[in-house]
Design a protein around this motif. Structure first.
Motif, mmCIF file in Angstrom:
data_model
loop_
_atom_site.group_PDB
_atom_site.id
_atom_site.type_symbol
_atom_site.label_atom_id
_atom_site.label_comp_id
_atom_site.label_asym_id
_atom_site.label_seq_id
_atom_site.Cartn_x
_atom_site.Cartn_y
_atom_site.Cartn_z
ATOM 1 N N UNK A 282 0.828 -1.213 0.000
ATOM 2 C CA UNK A 282 0.000 0.000 0.000
ATOM 3 C C UNK A 282 0.853 1.249 0.000
ATOM 4 N N UNK A 283 1.867 1.189 0.826
ATOM 5 C CA UNK A 283 2.755 2.341 0.930
ATOM 6 C C UNK A 283 3.442 2.597 -0.417
ATOM 7 N N UNK A 284 3.816 1.519 -1.088
ATOM 8 C CA UNK A 284 4.465 1.648 -2.393
ATOM 9 C C UNK A 284 3.498 2.275 -3.388
ATOM 10 N N UNK A 285 2.264 1.819 -3.356
ATOM 11 C CA UNK A 285 1.258 2.354 -4.273
ATOM 12 C C UNK A 285 1.021 3.844 -4.023
ATOM 13 N N UNK A 286 0.810 4.181 -2.753
ATOM 14 C CA UNK A 286 0.409 5.562 -2.483
ATOM 15 C C UNK A 286 1.544 6.550 -2.732
ATOM 16 N N UNK A 287 2.755 6.052 -2.809
ATOM 17 C CA UNK A 287 3.892 6.937 -3.044
ATOM 18 C C UNK A 287 4.359 6.896 -4.494
ATOM 19 N N UNK A 288 3.589 6.229 -5.341
ATOM 20 C CA UNK A 288 4.033 6.021 -6.716
ATOM 21 C C UNK A 288 3.705 7.201 -7.623
ATOM 22 N N UNK A 289 4.691 7.590 -8.420
ATOM 23 C CA UNK A 289 4.475 8.641 -9.409
ATOM 24 C C UNK A 289 5.276 8.283 -10.642
ATOM 25 N N UNK A 290 4.593 8.101 -11.746
ATOM 26 C CA UNK A 290 5.278 7.658 -12.962
ATOM 27 C C UNK A 290 6.332 8.672 -13.401
ATOM 28 N N UNK A 291 6.083 9.949 -13.089
ATOM 29 C CA UNK A 291 7.023 10.980 -13.544
ATOM 30 C C UNK A 291 8.317 10.985 -12.729
ATOM 31 N N UNK A 292 8.363 10.187 -11.683
ATOM 32 C CA UNK A 292 9.613 10.085 -10.920
ATOM 33 C C UNK A 292 10.681 9.314 -11.679
ATOM 34 N N UNK A 293 10.254 8.552 -12.678
ATOM 35 C CA UNK A 293 11.233 7.716 -13.378
ATOM 36 C C UNK A 293 12.066 8.501 -14.364
ATOM 37 N N UNK A 294 13.352 8.248 -14.316
ATOM 38 C CA UNK A 294 14.321 8.933 -15.143
ATOM 39 C C UNK A 294 14.334 8.366 -16.551
ATOM 40 N N UNK A 295 14.687 9.179 -17.504
ATOM 41 C CA UNK A 295 14.738 8.705 -18.887
ATOM 42 C C UNK A 295 16.003 7.912 -19.174
ATOM 43 N N UNK A 296 17.006 8.089 -18.364
ATOM 44 C CA UNK A 296 18.264 7.374 -18.598
ATOM 45 C C UNK A 296 18.127 5.935 -18.111
ATOM 46 N N UNK A 297 18.788 5.010 -18.775
ATOM 47 C CA UNK A 297 18.734 3.623 -18.327
ATOM 48 C C UNK A 297 19.339 3.479 -16.939
ATOM 49 N N UNK A 298 18.807 2.568 -16.171
ATOM 50 C CA UNK A 298 19.266 2.389 -14.801
ATOM 51 C C UNK A 298 19.805 0.987 -14.614
ATOM 52 N N UNK A 299 20.653 0.847 -13.612
ATOM 53 C CA UNK A 299 21.263 -0.458 -13.397
ATOM 54 C C UNK A 299 20.545 -1.250 -12.321
ATOM 55 N N UNK A 300 20.473 -2.531 -12.557
ATOM 56 C CA UNK A 300 19.918 -3.423 -11.547
ATOM 57 C C UNK A 300 21.057 -3.788 -10.604
ATOM 58 N N UNK A 301 20.976 -3.295 -9.375
ATOM 59 C CA UNK A 301 22.064 -3.491 -8.428
ATOM 60 C C UNK A 301 21.642 -4.522 -7.380
ATOM 61 N N UNK A 302 22.116 -5.735 -7.588
ATOM 62 C CA UNK A 302 21.673 -6.837 -6.741
ATOM 63 C C UNK A 302 22.066 -6.624 -5.283
ATOM 64 N N UNK A 303 23.187 -5.965 -5.057
ATOM 65 C CA UNK A 303 23.610 -5.698 -3.683
ATOM 66 C C UNK A 303 22.642 -4.782 -2.951
ATOM 67 N N UNK A 304 22.139 -3.778 -3.641
ATOM 68 C CA UNK A 304 21.162 -2.880 -3.039
ATOM 69 C C UNK A 304 19.910 -3.654 -2.658
ATOM 70 N N UNK A 305 19.514 -4.540 -3.551
ATOM 71 C CA UNK A 305 18.328 -5.352 -3.282
ATOM 72 C C UNK A 305 18.558 -6.261 -2.079
ATOM 73 N N UNK A 306 19.737 -6.867 -2.034
ATOM 74 C CA UNK A 306 20.037 -7.770 -0.915
ATOM 75 C C UNK A 306 20.060 -7.031 0.405
ATOM 76 N N UNK A 307 20.571 -5.831 0.355
ATOM 77 C CA UNK A 307 20.634 -4.993 1.545
ATOM 78 C C UNK A 307 19.224 -4.705 2.078
ATOM 79 N N UNK A 308 18.337 -4.351 1.171
ATOM 80 C CA UNK A 308 16.945 -4.115 1.538
ATOM 81 C C UNK A 308 16.347 -5.369 2.146
ATOM 82 N N UNK A 309 16.699 -6.488 1.542
ATOM 83 C CA UNK A 309 16.153 -7.749 1.999
ATOM 84 C C UNK A 309 16.645 -8.102 3.405
#
Length: 441
Positions: A282-309
């Motif tokens: 819910x929190x993810x939904x209510x804070x979502x804004x499509x215009x927040x996304x950057x036009x430049x390609x982004x990297x999938x950083x597995x370490x960041x994900x693991x850290x969150x996990x």
RNA sequence: GGCCCCUUCGUCUAGUGGUUUAGGACAUCGCCCUUUCACGGCGGCAACACGGGUUCGAAUCCCGUAGGGGUCACCA
């Protein structure tokens, strides 16, 4: 009402790139109180497999992306036929007779002479008698949609004002020689019939979108609002979808990644917001804004994900963590979880701590004489909250070794490793007997 | 090769001509806490791809160069 669709083709398992698109479609739908359609794009019945369809649904469910309705393109062929007829009648579509090999050759020679490999429309120049002749010879046509060679404009949800000069692309093939439909047309018909209001997908679709906008118009419809997300690449900047064995959701699950961690990460990576662990969907939904996304390609950083996990795991209460390790056959009790949780980074580490706290003797390289000393200076009375303090104090006084060294050695002798939770609490959970046992080995 | 898009700390990014000694978060490093490690608290290091313009002034506007991504399937 806002209505979006996620339209995977069941030709493989969901990978993070696909899933990111699904998530963003879902979030955009939910923040607008809309309808989320799952459309299975299985027009290519040679590559489509029911197992993959199942697997995709399984992954979406695991991740918490509930769809409101579902449709399969393979069930709508009749409708596509109808529309095709009308398009042929209106001469938006024309038959072509080149074989795939001929087309390939054409492209190659265009490319090698420095020209863009755009279809030359030679079939359009065929006279009716020529066409008849081909058909009487048993040749079957495939059909192309005739593009209008003007510039197409649209206002993109993430890229802003966009335009594309249609001279740069080939008339798209919409029906194969064997009569099977191709996604390009099928998708547009579905979007119209099912009242899709917004199409959000990867940047790899921009030229498709441009062509499809004309297709929408030829069918008397206005194209839905388009949004093209920049693609996510792997850490080296290589495209994720192209990578052999690119990271699938299944793989992530095997790595013990939880859906909330994944959703937090994917909804924030590539945006201007800080990448943090959210508390719930819910929190993810209510804070979502499509215009927040950057036009430049982004990297999938597995370490960041693991850290969150890790963070996610550390904040679980006992009931929650217990439901996750049931299948591992662990003994860890509530008091133990409270002590070790801040030192846990992944579920698999629980096994190690289960062994340390409840299991049998462990290997460690502490000298025997030192262990004897430990026993000798262990407080006599029942273990309590002062025990660790008194014990190490005694050792310091009698052994002439630095305190910090005593700490390290004692920890090692008792747990077998040099890192871990607060020893003063851990020894209470392990109990005097087990500890004596371990020192006596 | 044609066309489209992109280029700010290691990573995700803020920045829309002066408020910027370029801000934040994660990572990293150091200190503190803890008689160890971790957790936590505090602090440091660290970036405008390059070259030309325009302007009193440019990360911000223009042109070019380089690099990256996408696309150009009888796949989706």
């Amino acid at each position: 009402m806002v209505k979006l669709r996620f339209a995977p083709s069941p030709t493989g398992n969901l990978h993070v790139g696909n899933y990111r698109t699904a998530l963003i479609n879902f979030l955009f739908t939910k923040i607008n109180s809309g309808h989320f359609l799952l459309r299975i794009d299985d027009t290519d019945n040679e590559r489509s497999k029911i197992e993959f369809e199942k697997s995709i649904k399984e992954d979406l469910s695991w991740a918490g992306l509930k769809w409101d309705s579902e449709v399969k393109q393979s069930s709508r062929i009749k409708r596509y036929r109808q529309v095709l007829e009308s398009l042929i009648k209106k001469q938006f579509v024309y038959p072509c007779f080149e074989t795939p090999e001929e087309l390939l050759l054409k492209r190659k020679s265009q490319l090698s002479s420095g020209k863009p490999p755009v279809y030359d429309r030679s079939s359009l120049k065929l006279s009716p008698s020529n066409i008849e002749k081909y058909i009487s010879e048993g040749r079957k046509p495939h059909f192309r949609f005739m593009l209008n060679h003007e510039t197409v404009f649209w206002n993109d949800l993430v890229r802003g004002e966009c335009k594309y000069n249609m001279k740069n692309i080939s008339d798209p093939i919409i029906v194969r020689e064997d009569g099977r439909f191709i996604y390009t047309l099928a998708s547009v018909i579905d979007d119209i019939d099912l009242n899709i209001t917004h199409i959000i997908r990867g940047e790899d679709h921009v030229t498709n979108s441009a062509a499809q906008i004309q297709l929408f118009n030829s069918l008397g419809s206005k194209a839905p609002t388009m949004g093209h997300l920049s693609l996510m690449t792997d850490f080296e900047g290589e495209s994720l979808s192209k990578r052999i064995g690119s990271i699938s959701l299944k793989e992530l699950r095997h790595n013990e990644i939880e859906s909330l961690s994944l959703n937090s990460y994917l909804s924030l990576n590539g945006t201007s917001k800080n990448i943090i662990l959210r508390n719930n969907l819910h929190e993810i939904i209510s804070d979502f804004k499509i215009s927040d996304f950057n036009r430049a390609p982004t990297k999938f950083n597995f370490n960041d994900l693991k850290k969150l996990n890790s963070k996610f795991i550390q904040q679980l209460n006992y009931e929650e963590i217990k439901s996750r390790f049931n299948y591992l056959d662990l003994k860890i009790e509530k008091n133990a979880w409270e002590v070790i949780k801040s030192n846990i980074f992944s579920l698999s580490e629980l096994k190690k701590w289960d062994q340390i706290i409840y299991g049998e003797l462990l290997e460690n390289d502490v000298e025997e004489i030192m262990k004897e000393n430990f026993i000798k200076h262990m407080p006599e009375n029942k273990f309590n909250s002062e025990t660790w303090k008194n014990w190490t104090y005694n050792l310091e006084k009698n052994l002439d070794i630095k305190k910090s060294e005593i700490f390290k050695l004692l920890r090692k002798a008792l747990t077998g490793i040099s890192k871990g939770p607060e020893m003063s609490e851990l020894i209470l959970i392990m109990g005097k007997e087990k500890i004596l046992d371990r020192l006596k080995k």
